[in-house]
Motif scaffolding. Sequence first.
Motif, PDB file in Angstrom:
ATOM      1  N   LEU A 333      -0.439  -1.156  15.198  1.00  0.00           N
ATOM      2  CA  LEU A 333      -1.150  -2.386  15.543  1.00  0.00           C
ATOM      3  C   LEU A 333      -2.307  -2.641  14.582  1.00  0.00           C
ATOM      4  O   LEU A 333      -2.518  -3.764  14.123  1.00  0.00           O
ATOM      5  N   LEU A 334      -3.062  -1.580  14.277  1.00  0.00           N
ATOM      6  CA  LEU A 334      -4.180  -1.732  13.334  1.00  0.00           C
ATOM      7  C   LEU A 334      -3.681  -2.101  11.937  1.00  0.00           C
ATOM      8  O   LEU A 334      -4.289  -2.928  11.240  1.00  0.00           O
ATOM      9  N   LEU A 335      -2.558  -1.484  11.534  1.00  0.00           N
ATOM     10  CA  LEU A 335      -1.994  -1.791  10.216  1.00  0.00           C
ATOM     11  C   LEU A 335      -1.550  -3.242  10.144  1.00  0.00           C
ATOM     12  O   LEU A 335      -1.815  -3.948   9.151  1.00  0.00           O
ATOM     13  N   CYS A 336      -0.880  -3.715  11.195  1.00  0.00           N
ATOM     14  CA  CYS A 336      -0.442  -5.114  11.222  1.00  0.00           C
ATOM     15  C   CYS A 336      -1.633  -6.065  11.202  1.00  0.00           C
ATOM     16  O   CYS A 336      -1.609  -7.100  10.535  1.00  0.00           O
ATOM     17  N   ALA A 337      -2.681  -5.701  11.959  1.00  0.00           N
ATOM     18  CA  ALA A 337      -3.879  -6.544  11.960  1.00  0.00           C
ATOM     19  C   ALA A 337      -4.520  -6.604  10.587  1.00  0.00           C
ATOM     20  O   ALA A 337      -4.949  -7.674  10.121  1.00  0.00           O
TER      21      ALA A 337
END
Length: 363
Positions: A333-337
Amino acid sequence: MAAAAAAEAAAGWVWRWGWGRRCPGRPGLPGPGPGPTTLLLFLLFLGPVAADITDGNSEHLKREHSLIKPYHGVGSSSTLLWDFQGSTMLTSQYVRLTPDERSKEGSIWNHLPCFLKDWEMHVHFKVHGAGKKNLHGDGIALWYTRDRLVPGPVFGSKDNFHGLAIFLDTYPNDETTERVFPYISVMVNNGSLSYDHSKDGRWTELAGCTADFRNRDHDTFLAVRYSRGRLTVMTDLEDKNEWKNCIDITGVRLPTGYYFGASAGTGDLSDNHDIISMKLFQLMVEHTPDEENIDWTKIEPSVNLLKSPKDNVDDPTGNFRSGPLTGWRVFLLLLCALLGIIVCAVVGAVVFQKRQERNKRFY
């Protein structure tokens, strides 16, 4: 003395959660465990926390909330510790909630409310009968609820309850389900939810697992642990003196002052549903001053989930993909954000540059 107590408590914890074969609450079951070096490193890692962990020995057994042979505290008198109703039958070896007959329901309930914040219940039970394949039902429910001795349609007890229920379901009412039965599931309710028998409680289930506990020739056990918002259910069904993980969820809020109980029901199909013992252990856990100042009797039963139980998707293994995010999911999720922010920044820069060039041509 304090260091010795810490070492002893930590050793019990190591044995208990899968490093050895000793079952909590069942003394005298030795087995292979960690060596001295491993245990020393473990103690150094835990530090002062080790003294707060119990191994479920008799020192922490709460007899006023335990059902143990020869069942002296069971009866209908207000001075006794356990009450029963319906088809429940008391013998010298077990408490039979229902016989192997149609349309029976029975229950047994602790007479005293429990005010422990952290506890663990060990249940020795047996489900057996003459029915073969899917010709048996319906199952047992274990309860920690506000109301007691109220018969109803949910495995012999009331619907729209307040508190915690663990269902040991033996019959699949939903013919389209991919679950393998018998099946254990967990539900927390504040009185607003209704258990849907036609869907085997799928819409209100928090988590569950397949557990082959019916018609076993050996003893079958289940452990329910609640501590600091974490609810864990483990089984010992293989006669190996080992606990096996079934359910582990966090974010659970349960009040104190509720009652422990067990119930069972049969319909067109039936089984013998027996409770041999229910042993409650106090977990020695420290709480923060803020937690100690809370009136735990006023807490509303709830679960902090990232999605509704209705969004659960069946897993072929019998488990539900639900509950809090794991580490790798948070990372994704952090990577996608981060990638989204970079893309937005690049697009914004290109748009800004084109506007600047257009403004220059205009002047």
